[in-house]
Design a protein around this motif. Structure first.
Motif, PDB file in Angstrom:
ATOM      1  N   GLU A 292      -1.286  10.011   3.776  1.00  0.00           N
ATOM      2  CA  GLU A 292      -2.273   9.689   4.802  1.00  0.00           C
ATOM      3  C   GLU A 292      -3.658  10.196   4.431  1.00  0.00           C
ATOM      4  O   GLU A 292      -4.656   9.505   4.611  1.00  0.00           O
ATOM      5  CB  GLU A 292      -1.855  10.271   6.151  1.00  0.00           C
ATOM      6  CG  GLU A 292      -0.712   9.529   6.797  1.00  0.00           C
ATOM      7  CD  GLU A 292      -0.264  10.159   8.098  1.00  0.00           C
ATOM      8  OE1 GLU A 292      -0.661  11.318   8.378  1.00  0.00           O
ATOM      9  OE2 GLU A 292       0.473   9.498   8.831  1.00  0.00           O
TER      10      GLU A 292
ATOM     11  N   ASN B 256     -13.641  -6.465  -0.767  1.00  0.00           N
ATOM     12  CA  ASN B 256     -14.209  -7.348   0.253  1.00  0.00           C
ATOM     13  C   ASN B 256     -15.710  -7.532   0.055  1.00  0.00           C
ATOM     14  O   ASN B 256     -16.234  -8.626   0.255  1.00  0.00           O
ATOM     15  CB  ASN B 256     -13.922  -6.815   1.658  1.00  0.00           C
ATOM     16  CG  ASN B 256     -12.496  -7.058   2.080  1.00  0.00           C
ATOM     17  OD1 ASN B 256     -11.845  -7.985   1.610  1.00  0.00           O
ATOM     18  ND2 ASN B 256     -11.986  -6.214   2.957  1.00  0.00           N
TER      19      ASN B 256
ATOM     20  N   TYR C 299      -3.901   6.663   0.935  1.00  0.00           N
ATOM     21  CA  TYR C 299      -4.330   5.538   1.747  1.00  0.00           C
ATOM     22  C   TYR C 299      -5.847   5.426   1.778  1.00  0.00           C
ATOM     23  O   TYR C 299      -6.394   4.337   1.787  1.00  0.00           O
ATOM     24  CB  TYR C 299      -3.787   5.629   3.180  1.00  0.00           C
ATOM     25  CG  TYR C 299      -2.486   4.892   3.358  1.00  0.00           C
ATOM     26  CD1 TYR C 299      -2.374   3.547   3.043  1.00  0.00           C
ATOM     27  CD2 TYR C 299      -1.374   5.530   3.866  1.00  0.00           C
ATOM     28  CE1 TYR C 299      -1.188   2.859   3.216  1.00  0.00           C
ATOM     29  CE2 TYR C 299      -0.176   4.861   4.040  1.00  0.00           C
ATOM     30  CZ  TYR C 299      -0.079   3.526   3.712  1.00  0.00           C
ATOM     31  OH  TYR C 299       1.090   2.845   3.886  1.00  0.00           O
ATOM     32  N   LEU C 300      -6.535   6.567   1.771  1.00  0.00           N
ATOM     33  CA  LEU C 300      -7.997   6.533   1.775  1.00  0.00           C
ATOM     34  C   LEU C 300      -8.527   5.854   0.522  1.00  0.00           C
ATOM     35  O   LEU C 300      -9.488   5.096   0.573  1.00  0.00           O
ATOM     36  CB  LEU C 300      -8.562   7.945   1.909  1.00  0.00           C
ATOM     37  CG  LEU C 300      -8.284   8.649   3.239  1.00  0.00           C
ATOM     38  CD1 LEU C 300      -8.831  10.074   3.200  1.00  0.00           C
ATOM     39  CD2 LEU C 300      -8.890   7.891   4.397  1.00  0.00           C
TER      40      LEU C 300
ATOM     41  N   GLU D 185      -7.955   2.091   0.896  1.00  0.00           N
ATOM     42  CA  GLU D 185      -8.893   1.514   1.856  1.00  0.00           C
ATOM     43  C   GLU D 185     -10.265   1.356   1.216  1.00  0.00           C
ATOM     44  O   GLU D 185     -10.943   0.356   1.417  1.00  0.00           O
ATOM     45  CB  GLU D 185      -8.979   2.380   3.107  1.00  0.00           C
ATOM     46  CG  GLU D 185      -7.757   2.275   3.998  1.00  0.00           C
ATOM     47  CD  GLU D 185      -7.823   3.221   5.184  1.00  0.00           C
ATOM     48  OE1 GLU D 185      -8.844   3.907   5.374  1.00  0.00           O
ATOM     49  OE2 GLU D 185      -6.824   3.279   5.923  1.00  0.00           O
ATOM     50  N   LYS D 186     -10.672   2.346   0.416  1.00  0.00           N
ATOM     51  CA  LYS D 186     -11.965   2.279  -0.255  1.00  0.00           C
ATOM     52  C   LYS D 186     -11.984   1.123  -1.256  1.00  0.00           C
ATOM     53  O   LYS D 186     -12.944   0.361  -1.313  1.00  0.00           O
ATOM     54  CB  LYS D 186     -12.254   3.594  -0.976  1.00  0.00           C
ATOM     55  CG  LYS D 186     -13.605   3.653  -1.632  1.00  0.00           C
ATOM     56  CD  LYS D 186     -13.860   4.991  -2.276  1.00  0.00           C
ATOM     57  CE  LYS D 186     -15.215   5.007  -2.964  1.00  0.00           C
ATOM     58  NZ  LYS D 186     -15.451   6.243  -3.687  1.00  0.00           N
ATOM     59  N   LYS D 187     -10.903   0.967  -2.031  1.00  0.00           N
ATOM     60  CA  LYS D 187     -10.823  -0.137  -2.990  1.00  0.00           C
ATOM     61  C   LYS D 187     -10.839  -1.476  -2.268  1.00  0.00           C
ATOM     62  O   LYS D 187     -11.463  -2.428  -2.719  1.00  0.00           O
ATOM     63  CB  LYS D 187      -9.559  -0.017  -3.846  1.00  0.00           C
ATOM     64  CG  LYS D 187      -9.642   1.030  -4.910  1.00  0.00           C
ATOM     65  CD  LYS D 187      -8.388   1.055  -5.749  1.00  0.00           C
ATOM     66  CE  LYS D 187      -8.445   2.165  -6.773  1.00  0.00           C
ATOM     67  NZ  LYS D 187      -7.229   2.229  -7.584  1.00  0.00           N
ATOM     68  N   GLU D 188     -10.145  -1.553  -1.143  1.00  0.00           N
ATOM     69  CA  GLU D 188     -10.105  -2.794  -0.377  1.00  0.00           C
ATOM     70  C   GLU D 188     -11.498  -3.151   0.153  1.00  0.00           C
ATOM     71  O   GLU D 188     -11.910  -4.306   0.116  1.00  0.00           O
ATOM     72  CB  GLU D 188      -9.116  -2.664   0.776  1.00  0.00           C
ATOM     73  CG  GLU D 188      -8.776  -3.973   1.439  1.00  0.00           C
ATOM     74  CD  GLU D 188      -7.615  -3.853   2.405  1.00  0.00           C
ATOM     75  OE1 GLU D 188      -7.582  -4.659   3.339  1.00  0.00           O
ATOM     76  OE2 GLU D 188      -6.764  -2.962   2.234  1.00  0.00           O
ATOM     77  N   LYS D 189     -12.243  -2.150   0.619  1.00  0.00           N
ATOM     78  CA  LYS D 189     -13.604  -2.388   1.096  1.00  0.00           C
ATOM     79  C   LYS D 189     -14.496  -2.865  -0.044  1.00  0.00           C
ATOM     80  O   LYS D 189     -15.311  -3.765   0.137  1.00  0.00           O
ATOM     81  CB  LYS D 189     -14.185  -1.118   1.729  1.00  0.00           C
ATOM     82  CG  LYS D 189     -13.629  -0.816   3.096  1.00  0.00           C
ATOM     83  CD  LYS D 189     -14.219   0.454   3.658  1.00  0.00           C
ATOM     84  CE  LYS D 189     -13.565   0.795   4.994  1.00  0.00           C
ATOM     85  NZ  LYS D 189     -14.043   2.078   5.507  1.00  0.00           N
TER      86      LYS D 189
ATOM     87  N   LYS E 280       0.827  -1.207   0.000  1.00  0.00           N
ATOM     88  CA  LYS E 280       0.000   0.000   0.000  1.00  0.00           C
ATOM     89  C   LYS E 280       0.867   1.265   0.000  1.00  0.00           C
ATOM     90  O   LYS E 280       0.568   2.219  -0.695  1.00  0.00           O
ATOM     91  CB  LYS E 280      -0.928   0.017   1.209  1.00  0.00           C
ATOM     92  CG  LYS E 280      -2.085  -0.918   1.106  1.00  0.00           C
ATOM     93  CD  LYS E 280      -2.984  -0.750   2.305  1.00  0.00           C
ATOM     94  CE  LYS E 280      -4.162  -1.660   2.253  1.00  0.00           C
ATOM     95  NZ  LYS E 280      -5.041  -1.477   3.408  1.00  0.00           N
TER      96      LYS E 280
END
Length: 115
Positions: free
Chosen positions: A52, A67, A56-57, A60-64, A20
């Motif tokens: 930050e 999932n 990273y945001l 995190e959005k792509k990871e959510k 990341k």
């Protein structure tokens, strides 16, 4: 103040074990005007703040989202097995066998099935 911004960040990315962070550094390099000289120039703090707040945001959005897609796919595998169990009177293991679920998928699906 960083004198050689692009080279410094590329070196950090090359030695990082954090996927990341590596991706975020490249995003920073692509999106930030490295030649724009702000008050005081580019500092490591400004790079970290950017990563930050923005990069990273995004990850995190792509990871959510990934999932959510993964959970939806698992639900479809479970539903397929449940339908086969009900239609043919099979156990959970037998349904997984007939559907060709491998060991990893079977381990994920079986806890949701009731024989």
């Amino acid at each position: 103040k960083i004198e050689h911004v692009e080279e410094t960040l590329m070196t950090l990315a090359a030695f990082s074990n954090d996927r990341k962070l590596t991706e975020a550094l490249y995003v920073y390099l692509e999106q930030f005007d490295l030649y724009e000289r702000k008050k005081g120039g580019i500092t490591m703090r400004s790079v970290i703040d950017y990563i930050e707040e923005k990069a990273y945001l995004k990850f995190e959005k792509k990871e959510k989202e990934w999932n959510k897609e993964r959970n939806s796919m698992i639900s479809q595998f479970v539903i397929s097995a449940q339908r086969l169990m009900a239609k043919q009177g099979l156990t959970a293991e037998q349904a997984c066998d007939l559907l060709g679920y491998d060991g990893e998928l079977r381990a994920i699906v079986l806890p949701y099935l009731v024989s």
